[in-house]
Design a protein around this motif. Structure first.
Motif, PDB file in Angstrom:
ATOM      1  N   PRO A 122       0.731  -1.092  -0.023  1.00  0.00           N
ATOM      2  CA  PRO A 122       0.078  -0.068  -0.052  1.00  0.00           C
ATOM      3  C   PRO A 122       0.815   1.370  -0.054  1.00  0.00           C
ATOM      4  O   PRO A 122       0.550   2.234  -0.256  1.00  0.00           O
ATOM      5  CB  PRO A 122      -0.789  -0.131   1.259  1.00  0.00           C
ATOM      6  CG  PRO A 122      -0.820  -1.460   1.640  1.00  0.00           C
ATOM      7  CD  PRO A 122       0.611  -1.977   1.200  1.00  0.00           C
ATOM      8  N   GLU A 123       2.112   1.228   0.558  1.00  0.00           N
ATOM      9  CA  GLU A 123       2.923   2.395   0.292  1.00  0.00           C
ATOM     10  C   GLU A 123       4.103   2.589  -0.737  1.00  0.00           C
ATOM     11  O   GLU A 123       4.818   3.151  -0.696  1.00  0.00           O
ATOM     12  CB  GLU A 123       3.761   2.425   1.670  1.00  0.00           C
ATOM     13  CG  GLU A 123       2.681   2.593   3.079  1.00  0.00           C
ATOM     14  CD  GLU A 123       3.533   2.760   4.068  1.00  0.00           C
ATOM     15  OE1 GLU A 123       3.013   3.632   5.233  1.00  0.00           O
ATOM     16  OE2 GLU A 123       4.424   2.205   4.365  1.00  0.00           O
ATOM     17  N   TRP A 124       3.670   1.725  -1.907  1.00  0.00           N
ATOM     18  CA  TRP A 124       4.388   1.871  -3.156  1.00  0.00           C
ATOM     19  C   TRP A 124       3.907   3.209  -3.587  1.00  0.00           C
ATOM     20  O   TRP A 124       2.845   3.720  -3.606  1.00  0.00           O
ATOM     21  CB  TRP A 124       4.013   0.787  -4.064  1.00  0.00           C
ATOM     22  CG  TRP A 124       4.654  -0.483  -3.830  1.00  0.00           C
ATOM     23  CD1 TRP A 124       5.590  -0.952  -2.850  1.00  0.00           C
ATOM     24  CD2 TRP A 124       4.212  -1.646  -4.715  1.00  0.00           C
ATOM     25  NE1 TRP A 124       5.791  -2.271  -2.947  1.00  0.00           N
ATOM     26  CE2 TRP A 124       5.104  -2.750  -3.838  1.00  0.00           C
ATOM     27  CE3 TRP A 124       3.374  -1.888  -5.645  1.00  0.00           C
ATOM     28  CZ2 TRP A 124       5.000  -3.988  -4.438  1.00  0.00           C
ATOM     29  CZ3 TRP A 124       3.345  -3.433  -6.005  1.00  0.00           C
ATOM     30  CH2 TRP A 124       4.035  -4.331  -5.289  1.00  0.00           C
ATOM     31  N   GLY A 183      19.843  17.983  -1.511  1.00  0.00           N
ATOM     32  CA  GLY A 183      20.447  18.314  -0.252  1.00  0.00           C
ATOM     33  C   GLY A 183      19.323  18.725   0.822  1.00  0.00           C
ATOM     34  O   GLY A 183      19.903  19.176   2.134  1.00  0.00           O
ATOM     35  N   LEU A 184      18.195  18.408   0.391  1.00  0.00           N
ATOM     36  CA  LEU A 184      17.216  18.808   1.604  1.00  0.00           C
ATOM     37  C   LEU A 184      17.336  17.802   2.528  1.00  0.00           C
ATOM     38  O   LEU A 184      17.412  16.695   2.180  1.00  0.00           O
ATOM     39  CB  LEU A 184      15.774  18.911   1.004  1.00  0.00           C
ATOM     40  CG  LEU A 184      14.561  19.268   1.867  1.00  0.00           C
ATOM     41  CD1 LEU A 184      14.661  20.861   2.147  1.00  0.00           C
ATOM     42  CD2 LEU A 184      13.243  19.000   1.511  1.00  0.00           C
ATOM     43  N   ARG A 185      17.359  18.052   4.087  1.00  0.00           N
ATOM     44  CA  ARG A 185      17.370  17.054   5.050  1.00  0.00           C
ATOM     45  C   ARG A 185      15.862  16.626   5.556  1.00  0.00           C
ATOM     46  O   ARG A 185      15.187  17.396   6.120  1.00  0.00           O
ATOM     47  CB  ARG A 185      18.166  17.527   6.253  1.00  0.00           C
ATOM     48  CG  ARG A 185      19.666  17.838   6.053  1.00  0.00           C
ATOM     49  CD  ARG A 185      20.389  18.687   6.908  1.00  0.00           C
ATOM     50  NE  ARG A 185      19.553  19.724   7.237  1.00  0.00           N
ATOM     51  CZ  ARG A 185      20.019  20.676   8.273  1.00  0.00           C
ATOM     52  NH1 ARG A 185      20.959  20.343   9.396  1.00  0.00           N
ATOM     53  NH2 ARG A 185      19.287  21.725   8.592  1.00  0.00           N
ATOM     54  N   VAL A 186      15.583  15.384   5.239  1.00  0.00           N
ATOM     55  CA  VAL A 186      14.388  15.184   5.324  1.00  0.00           C
ATOM     56  C   VAL A 186      14.040  14.013   6.225  1.00  0.00           C
ATOM     57  O   VAL A 186      14.779  12.960   6.364  1.00  0.00           O
ATOM     58  CB  VAL A 186      13.605  14.811   3.766  1.00  0.00           C
ATOM     59  CG1 VAL A 186      12.348  14.034   4.174  1.00  0.00           C
ATOM     60  CG2 VAL A 186      13.270  15.864   3.007  1.00  0.00           C
ATOM     61  N   ARG A 187      13.268  14.064   7.261  1.00  0.00           N
ATOM     62  CA  ARG A 187      12.956  12.960   8.266  1.00  0.00           C
ATOM     63  C   ARG A 187      11.899  11.931   7.442  1.00  0.00           C
ATOM     64  O   ARG A 187      10.859  12.434   7.045  1.00  0.00           O
ATOM     65  CB  ARG A 187      12.290  13.457   9.605  1.00  0.00           C
ATOM     66  CG  ARG A 187      11.827  12.349  10.398  1.00  0.00           C
ATOM     67  CD  ARG A 187      10.562  11.877  10.106  1.00  0.00           C
ATOM     68  NE  ARG A 187      10.190  10.660  10.864  1.00  0.00           N
ATOM     69  CZ  ARG A 187       8.851  10.106  10.966  1.00  0.00           C
ATOM     70  NH1 ARG A 187       8.022  10.330  10.265  1.00  0.00           N
ATOM     71  NH2 ARG A 187       8.769   8.969  11.503  1.00  0.00           N
ATOM     72  N   MET A 188      12.366  10.719   7.469  1.00  0.00           N
ATOM     73  CA  MET A 188      11.429   9.615   7.153  1.00  0.00           C
ATOM     74  C   MET A 188      11.307   8.574   8.106  1.00  0.00           C
ATOM     75  O   MET A 188      12.235   8.312   8.937  1.00  0.00           O
ATOM     76  CB  MET A 188      11.695   9.195   5.807  1.00  0.00           C
ATOM     77  CG  MET A 188      11.764  10.356   4.780  1.00  0.00           C
ATOM     78  SD  MET A 188      11.635   9.885   3.105  1.00  0.00           S
ATOM     79  CE  MET A 188      10.011   9.534   2.566  1.00  0.00           C
ATOM     80  N   PRO A 189      10.150   7.823   8.032  1.00  0.00           N
ATOM     81  CA  PRO A 189      10.360   6.424   9.007  1.00  0.00           C
ATOM     82  C   PRO A 189      11.423   5.656   8.595  1.00  0.00           C
ATOM     83  O   PRO A 189      12.020   5.757   7.664  1.00  0.00           O
ATOM     84  CB  PRO A 189       8.946   5.943   8.934  1.00  0.00           C
ATOM     85  CG  PRO A 189       8.332   7.042   8.262  1.00  0.00           C
ATOM     86  CD  PRO A 189       9.163   7.893   7.565  1.00  0.00           C
ATOM     87  N   SER A 190      11.931   4.926   9.633  1.00  0.00           N
ATOM     88  CA  SER A 190      12.978   4.038   9.349  1.00  0.00           C
ATOM     89  C   SER A 190      12.486   2.785   8.897  1.00  0.00           C
ATOM     90  O   SER A 190      12.508   1.523   9.333  1.00  0.00           O
ATOM     91  CB  SER A 190      13.709   3.556  10.724  1.00  0.00           C
ATOM     92  OG  SER A 190      14.834   2.654  10.506  1.00  0.00           O
ATOM     93  N   ILE A 191      11.986   2.793   7.659  1.00  0.00           N
ATOM     94  CA  ILE A 191      11.754   1.798   6.611  1.00  0.00           C
ATOM     95  C   ILE A 191      12.191   1.968   5.427  1.00  0.00           C
ATOM     96  O   ILE A 191      12.163   3.105   4.591  1.00  0.00           O
ATOM     97  CB  ILE A 191       9.960   1.870   6.553  1.00  0.00           C
ATOM     98  CG1 ILE A 191       9.302   1.871   7.683  1.00  0.00           C
ATOM     99  CG2 ILE A 191       9.480   0.885   5.447  1.00  0.00           C
ATOM    100  CD1 ILE A 191       7.794   2.025   8.036  1.00  0.00           C
ATOM    101  N   PRO A 192      12.863   0.810   4.866  1.00  0.00           N
ATOM    102  CA  PRO A 192      13.576   1.057   3.443  1.00  0.00           C
ATOM    103  C   PRO A 192      12.722   1.541   2.378  1.00  0.00           C
ATOM    104  O   PRO A 192      13.256   2.371   1.523  1.00  0.00           O
ATOM    105  CB  PRO A 192      13.657  -0.474   3.266  1.00  0.00           C
ATOM    106  CG  PRO A 192      13.961  -1.213   4.739  1.00  0.00           C
ATOM    107  CD  PRO A 192      12.809  -0.642   5.212  1.00  0.00           C
ATOM    108  N   ASN A 193      11.523   1.064   2.384  1.00  0.00           N
ATOM    109  CA  ASN A 193      10.844   1.804   1.004  1.00  0.00           C
ATOM    110  C   ASN A 193      10.549   3.220   1.130  1.00  0.00           C
ATOM    111  O   ASN A 193      10.786   3.949   0.340  1.00  0.00           O
ATOM    112  CB  ASN A 193       9.461   1.067   1.242  1.00  0.00           C
ATOM    113  CG  ASN A 193       8.591   1.538  -0.100  1.00  0.00           C
ATOM    114  OD1 ASN A 193       8.909   1.749  -0.938  1.00  0.00           O
ATOM    115  ND2 ASN A 193       7.231   1.965   0.505  1.00  0.00           N
ATOM    116  N   TYR A 194      10.496   3.867   2.390  1.00  0.00           N
ATOM    117  CA  TYR A 194      10.388   5.130   2.584  1.00  0.00           C
ATOM    118  C   TYR A 194      11.930   5.973   2.276  1.00  0.00           C
ATOM    119  O   TYR A 194      11.759   7.021   1.592  1.00  0.00           O
ATOM    120  CB  TYR A 194       9.947   5.673   4.080  1.00  0.00           C
ATOM    121  CG  TYR A 194       8.593   5.423   4.536  1.00  0.00           C
ATOM    122  CD1 TYR A 194       7.831   6.542   4.605  1.00  0.00           C
ATOM    123  CD2 TYR A 194       8.002   4.321   4.773  1.00  0.00           C
ATOM    124  CE1 TYR A 194       6.517   6.399   5.094  1.00  0.00           C
ATOM    125  CE2 TYR A 194       6.661   4.157   4.976  1.00  0.00           C
ATOM    126  CZ  TYR A 194       5.838   5.058   5.079  1.00  0.00           C
ATOM    127  OH  TYR A 194       4.616   5.110   5.503  1.00  0.00           O
TER     128      TYR A 194
END
Length: 348
Positions: A122-124, A183-194
């Motif tokens: 679902p997160e593709w 170069g934008l520093r983006v937080r994302m969940p610790s999930i490989p797909n993200y």
């Protein structure tokens, strides 16, 4: 002496008759139990953990639908306690708690996708057209196929799909083209797909739990993050972000799960009450999410957040950037291309 014995016998008989009468009327029911038609059932508590703010639609639905429906439908044999805002730990922690049975229920995202591969589907990126498309897919045979291995691999029983929403990038600068991600520093969940999606867009990705995001944005450890705008509002991130890009680059679902051992130990009637309440609560949460977008956007704009809608070229550039991710997915999983095609076909 004989007279006293006769009096005692009469009193004993009266007491015996009285106790039988009271038991027949329910007077013998023990505290903490309730009748289910087959005898007394011990009352049990269901702790429900999630990472959403208290006033987020997930917790509104839990409090207004799931909790009362379970407690009333079970005739008091089940009590629901809701632990929002990561009170029982970050997503991975409370998910592990549901797996090992220290927490009865949880509403995680797709944290389990690393070793339950189809839960990543679902997160593709750029997979779903709109909310109706999402609900049609997840609440049908495809949704059942996606969750098929969850119980056997992780010991949790799926109950219902709910919505986190379509994800967008918030940042401390305007994103007008794909070049602005460089170069934008983006937080994302610790999930490989993200993480891969952020990197393919050109961002420098910093994985971290959602509970740490506000401080990271405030202290400028990261420049931005991606989440539905309901989360931006409910978590107060608009106080430390200036812009939102309406990228709709990914849909994030959540899923009601319950520890399988706990669930299987309940009566069939209790199980059905929980299933029905989860379905009703999740349906209500979807409705709240769909209706809240306009209000959330106005609220954020009123609080100084600028919204940018990507033009056709910008959107095409983002979608094209995801091609290597899809190439890898299709090469790794024999079932993936067929799954992708079936989901896309449901949008027609």
């Amino acid at each position: 002496m004989m007279k006293n014995k006769k009096a005692f016998a009469v009193l004993s008989s009266v007491a015996l008759v009285s106790s039988v009468f009271l038991a027949a009327c329910g007077g013998g029911e023990q505290s903490g139990s309730a009748e289910n038609g087959e005898g007394a059932v011990k009352a049990q508590t269901i702790k429900v953990a999630n990472y959403f703010a208290t006033d987020h639609p997930q917790n509104v639905a839990l409090n207004e639908k799931f909790k009362p429906l379970v407690e009333e439908g079970s005739k008091g044999t089940l009590k629901v306690e809701i632990y929002d805002n990561s009170k029982l730990g970050a997503e991975q922690e409370f998910y592990d708690g549901v797996r090992n049975g220290t927490i009865e229920m949880g509403i995680p995202g797709m944290i389990m996708q690393a070793d339950v591969e189809k839960m990543a589907v679902p997160e593709w990126p750029f997979l779903f057209k709109d909310y109706d498309h999402v609900e049609k897919v997840l609440n049908g045979p495809i949704g059942e196929e996606i969750t098929a291995d969850l119980e056997s691999k992780h010991g949790v029983t799926p109950l219902a799909w709910s919505a986190n929403g379509f994800r967008m990038f918030s940042s401390n600068k305007t994103l007008s083209s794909i070049d602005d991600f460089k170069g934008l520093r983006v937080r994302m969940p610790s999930i490989p797909n993200y993480i891969r999606q952020g990197e393919l867009l050109g961002a420098n990705v910093t994985p971290m739990p959602i509970s740490e995001v506000f401080t990271a944005l405030e202290q400028k450890v990261v420049d931005g993050q991606d989440n539905p705008i309901a989360t931006v509002r409910a978590s107060g991130w608009y106080e430390v972000q200036s812009d939102i890009l309406e990228s709709n680059h990914m849909f994030s679902p959540n899923i009601y799960i319950i520890n399988s051992k706990f669930f299987n130990g309940l009566t069939p009637e209790q199980q059905q009450v929980i299933r029905d309440a989860a379905a009703e609560s999740a349906k209500y949460e979807f409705e709240l999410m769909k209706k809240s977008y306009a209000d959330d956007k106005k609220f954020l704009e009123d609080n100084g957040v600028k919204f940018t809608t990507p033009d056709d070229k910008f959107k095409a550039d983002m979608e094209n950037a995801m091609k290597p991710l899809y190439d890898d997915i299709f090469a790794k999983y024999p079932w993936a291309k067929d799954m992708y095609d079936k989901i896309k076909a449901e949008a027609k």
